[in-house]
Design an enzyme around this catalytic site. Structure first.
Site, PDB file in Angstrom:
ATOM      1  N   HIS A  61       0.846  -1.196   0.000  1.00  0.00           N
ATOM      2  CA  HIS A  61       0.000   0.000   0.000  1.00  0.00           C
ATOM      3  C   HIS A  61       0.879   1.243   0.000  1.00  0.00           C
ATOM      4  O   HIS A  61       2.095   1.170   0.213  1.00  0.00           O
ATOM      5  CB  HIS A  61      -0.965   0.003   1.181  1.00  0.00           C
ATOM      6  N   HIS A  63       1.674   3.896   1.834  1.00  0.00           N
ATOM      7  CA  HIS A  63       2.035   4.640   3.036  1.00  0.00           C
ATOM      8  C   HIS A  63       3.555   4.713   3.073  1.00  0.00           C
ATOM      9  O   HIS A  63       4.242   3.772   2.649  1.00  0.00           O
ATOM     10  CB  HIS A  63       1.490   3.962   4.294  1.00  0.00           C
ATOM     11  N   ASP A  65       5.946   4.294   5.124  1.00  0.00           N
ATOM     12  CA  ASP A  65       6.805   3.272   5.722  1.00  0.00           C
ATOM     13  C   ASP A  65       6.898   1.999   4.873  1.00  0.00           C
ATOM     14  O   ASP A  65       7.631   1.076   5.222  1.00  0.00           O
ATOM     15  CB  ASP A  65       6.349   2.932   7.148  1.00  0.00           C
ATOM     16  N   HIS A  66       6.184   1.991   3.745  1.00  0.00           N
ATOM     17  CA  HIS A  66       6.239   0.828   2.855  1.00  0.00           C
ATOM     18  C   HIS A  66       6.771   1.152   1.460  1.00  0.00           C
ATOM     19  O   HIS A  66       6.996   0.240   0.671  1.00  0.00           O
ATOM     20  CB  HIS A  66       4.853   0.195   2.726  1.00  0.00           C
ATOM     21  N   HIS A 142      -7.485  -1.728   5.412  1.00  0.00           N
ATOM     22  CA  HIS A 142      -6.603  -0.737   6.017  1.00  0.00           C
ATOM     23  C   HIS A 142      -7.140   0.657   5.716  1.00  0.00           C
ATOM     24  O   HIS A 142      -8.179   0.809   5.067  1.00  0.00           O
ATOM     25  CB  HIS A 142      -5.176  -0.929   5.484  1.00  0.00           C
ATOM     26  N   ASP A 211      -0.580  -4.631   7.479  1.00  0.00           N
ATOM     27  CA  ASP A 211      -1.402  -3.423   7.580  1.00  0.00           C
ATOM     28  C   ASP A 211      -2.864  -3.703   7.240  1.00  0.00           C
ATOM     29  O   ASP A 211      -3.386  -3.264   6.222  1.00  0.00           O
ATOM     30  CB  ASP A 211      -0.832  -2.316   6.696  1.00  0.00           C
ATOM     31  N   HIS A 270       6.611  -5.827  11.192  1.00  0.00           N
ATOM     32  CA  HIS A 270       5.905  -4.537  11.223  1.00  0.00           C
ATOM     33  C   HIS A 270       5.541  -4.144  12.660  1.00  0.00           C
ATOM     34  O   HIS A 270       4.385  -3.913  13.001  1.00  0.00           O
ATOM     35  CB  HIS A 270       4.645  -4.586  10.349  1.00  0.00           C
TER      36      HIS A 270
END
Length: 308
Positions: A61, A63, A65-66, A142, A211, A270
């Site tokens: 996804h 975001h 942090d990914h 999510h 997530d 995570h």
């Protein structure tokens, strides 16, 4: 065999001992990267994995942090001498996001093929590169469009000498047909791979879910996985209200999915920034599923095909 390397196991923001989400799968010398959080390149450099052989990048996804490590990694892959195309797979919005991130990597010596919001199981071919892997996706729950991934690594069937001789297949074709070249015409005769091979053999299934809340569809999706990599943003049971609010999972919830999905092993990753020592909460998962492993940066495991 399949090598799995957890490059980063953090969620939210990087910590001194924990980079952000990234998992590297190595099969036959070719690599699949799942997510590309901050620190991915550094962790790869520490692990001496190389960059040139990454063929597929799967983003769960959009975001930070990914995905925030992606533009730098694409540039490094280019500097490694790669010229073959790379495929990037992701949820709705991945095409626009990659195009915007490439502002700082606007010229690359290879093409990028983007598959946005895929729905069906598919196999990727890239020139002469065939990872021989089926990729399935699942919509998750999510705060932004998010997908889980399942990778099924097929195994070549055993070569059947008696069958090949009975079918009068020329020996010069045996190797090509065993390696799944389906049809070969030689001297006007058609030869197929089922003329030289036995029954199919079980492959290896690796599932990655991060997530999301633990929706029911995950259970069928991960069913019978040899390895299940799952988020564990919250270790303590008392943090369940936070997990519900932020659409993440606790250790216990991830373990419950592993149990119901009949997986062989669960690797938790995570971890939220408030969790300094995830190992302290391992028992919360083990009470439900006792084959749980707490991930850490550069944790590595090897999965072998069953001997049969």
């Amino acid at each position: 065999m399949i090598d799995i390397l957890l490059l980063g196991c953090g969620g939210g923001m990087p910590m001194p001992n924990r980079f952000l989400s990234a998992t590297l799968i190595n099969y036959r010398g070719r690599k699949i990267l799942v997510d590309c959080g901050e620190g991915t390149q550094v962790s790869m450099r520490i692990s001496n994995t190389g960059f040139k052989s990454i063929d597929i990048i799967c983003i769960t996804h959009i975001h930070g942090d990914h995905i925030v490590g992606l533009p730098g990694l694409l540039g490094t892959i280019g500097n490694s001498g790669r010229t073959e195309p790379i495929t990037i797979i992701g949820p709705e919005g991945i095409r626009e996001t990659v195009e915007k991130l490439r502002v700082i990597a606007n010229w690359l010596p290879y093409e990028i093929n983007i598959i946005e919001n895929p729905k069906d199981t598919f196999k990727l071919f890239d020139g002469n590169i065939n990872l021989d892997v089926d990729i399935s996706v699942l919509e998750l729950d999510h705060s932004s469009p998010c997908i889980g991934y399942c990778f099924y690594f097929k195994r070549q069937p055993k070569f059947d000498v008696e069958k090949a001789e009975k079918n009068k297949v020329p020996k010069i074709l045996w190797n090509r047909l065993q390696r799944n070249e389906e049809n070969i015409v030689l001297d006007g005769a058609l030869y197929t791979n089922d003329m030289v091979t036995g029954e199919e053999r079980k492959g290896i299934k690796v599932s990655i879910i991060t997530d999301t809340r633990p929706i029911k569809n995950i259970i069928e999706f991960i069913n019978d996985s040899d390895y299940f990599i799952c988020e564990g943003t919250y270790g303590e049971d008392k943090d369940l209200p936070k997990a519900i609010k932020n659409k993440h999972m606790t250790f216990r919830e991830a373990a419950d999915l592993a149990l119901k999905g009949n997986v062989k092993k669960l690797l938790l990753t995570h971890f939220g920034t408030a969790m300094n020592e995830p190992e302290e909460y391992l028992n919360n998962a083990n009470e439900v599923f006792d084959k749980t492993i707490i991930g850490f940066d550069r944790y590595k495991t090897t999965l072998n095909f069953n001997e049969d």
